[in-house]
Design an enzyme around this catalytic site. Structure first.
Site, mmCIF file in Angstrom:
data_model
loop_
_atom_site.group_PDB
_atom_site.id
_atom_site.type_symbol
_atom_site.label_atom_id
_atom_site.label_comp_id
_atom_site.label_asym_id
_atom_site.label_seq_id
_atom_site.Cartn_x
_atom_site.Cartn_y
_atom_site.Cartn_z
ATOM 1 N N GLU A 53 5.334 1.485 10.240
ATOM 2 C CA GLU A 53 5.145 1.824 8.830
ATOM 3 C C GLU A 53 3.807 2.522 8.600
ATOM 4 O O GLU A 53 3.729 3.520 7.886
ATOM 5 C CB GLU A 53 5.200 0.569 7.949
ATOM 6 C CG GLU A 53 6.517 -0.175 8.025
ATOM 7 C CD GLU A 53 6.535 -1.290 9.068
ATOM 8 O OE1 GLU A 53 6.012 -1.090 10.193
ATOM 9 O OE2 GLU A 53 7.079 -2.366 8.766
ATOM 10 N N CYS A 84 1.729 -4.441 6.477
ATOM 11 C CA CYS A 84 2.400 -3.185 6.139
ATOM 12 C C CYS A 84 2.864 -3.180 4.691
ATOM 13 O O CYS A 84 2.799 -2.149 4.019
ATOM 14 C CB CYS A 84 3.573 -2.947 7.087
ATOM 15 S SG CYS A 84 3.036 -2.591 8.778
#
Length: 148
Positions: A53, A84
């Site tokens: 991510e 994330c």
């Protein structure tokens, strides 16, 4: 449409698998255009920050010359971790689609709370189980082979 972009995320996860990384892939989309792709690279860069991510968000930031990713959606093969999730929320990504979820119910709840935001922050929509079986199998095979 969701499956189309998750297949691209799975393609990125396969790259990670071949590189000996935990096979997680991500794709950032705005409208119907792929802005950035990425996969785990923690082993390659010897850093816990190189999650799929974050790699994808950084690529998008550079490509768009902007830290704000308003109007973007993220497709990721595994539900984001709390680190994330915070980066996704701070980047103003509007929606996250994921394949399979973490087995830790506490982590799932933390991520949901982060995505809910508060009055001064934007919230992030979360939708899971997109090509769940394929995403799950890849992770299971990776760890099964690693144990051998």
């Amino acid at each position: 449409m969701k499956e189309k972009y998750m297949k691209l995320a799975l393609k990125e996860a396969k790259k990670a698998y071949r590189e000996g990384e935990i096979p997680i892939g991500a794709v950032l989309v705005k409208g119907d255009k792929v802005i950035a792709v990425g996969h785990n690279q923690k082993e390659k860069y010897h850093s816990s920050l190189y999650h799929a991510e974050l790699v994808t968000i950084l690529e998008a930031n550079n490509k768009l010359s902007n830290w704000r990713l308003n109007g973007c959606e993220l497709y990721v093969t595994l539900q984001p971790c709390s680190m994330c999730a915070s980066a996704i929320q701070q980047s103003r990504i509007e929606k996250v689609y994921y394949g399979t979820s973490t087995t830790d119910p506490e982590e799932q709840e933390i991520v949901k709370k982060i995505f809910e935001g508060n009055q001064s922050e934007t919230s992030v929509e979360l939708e899971g189980k997109i090509l769940e079986e394929e995403c799950q199998k890849m992770l299971q095979n990776f760890f099964k082979n690693r144990r051998k």
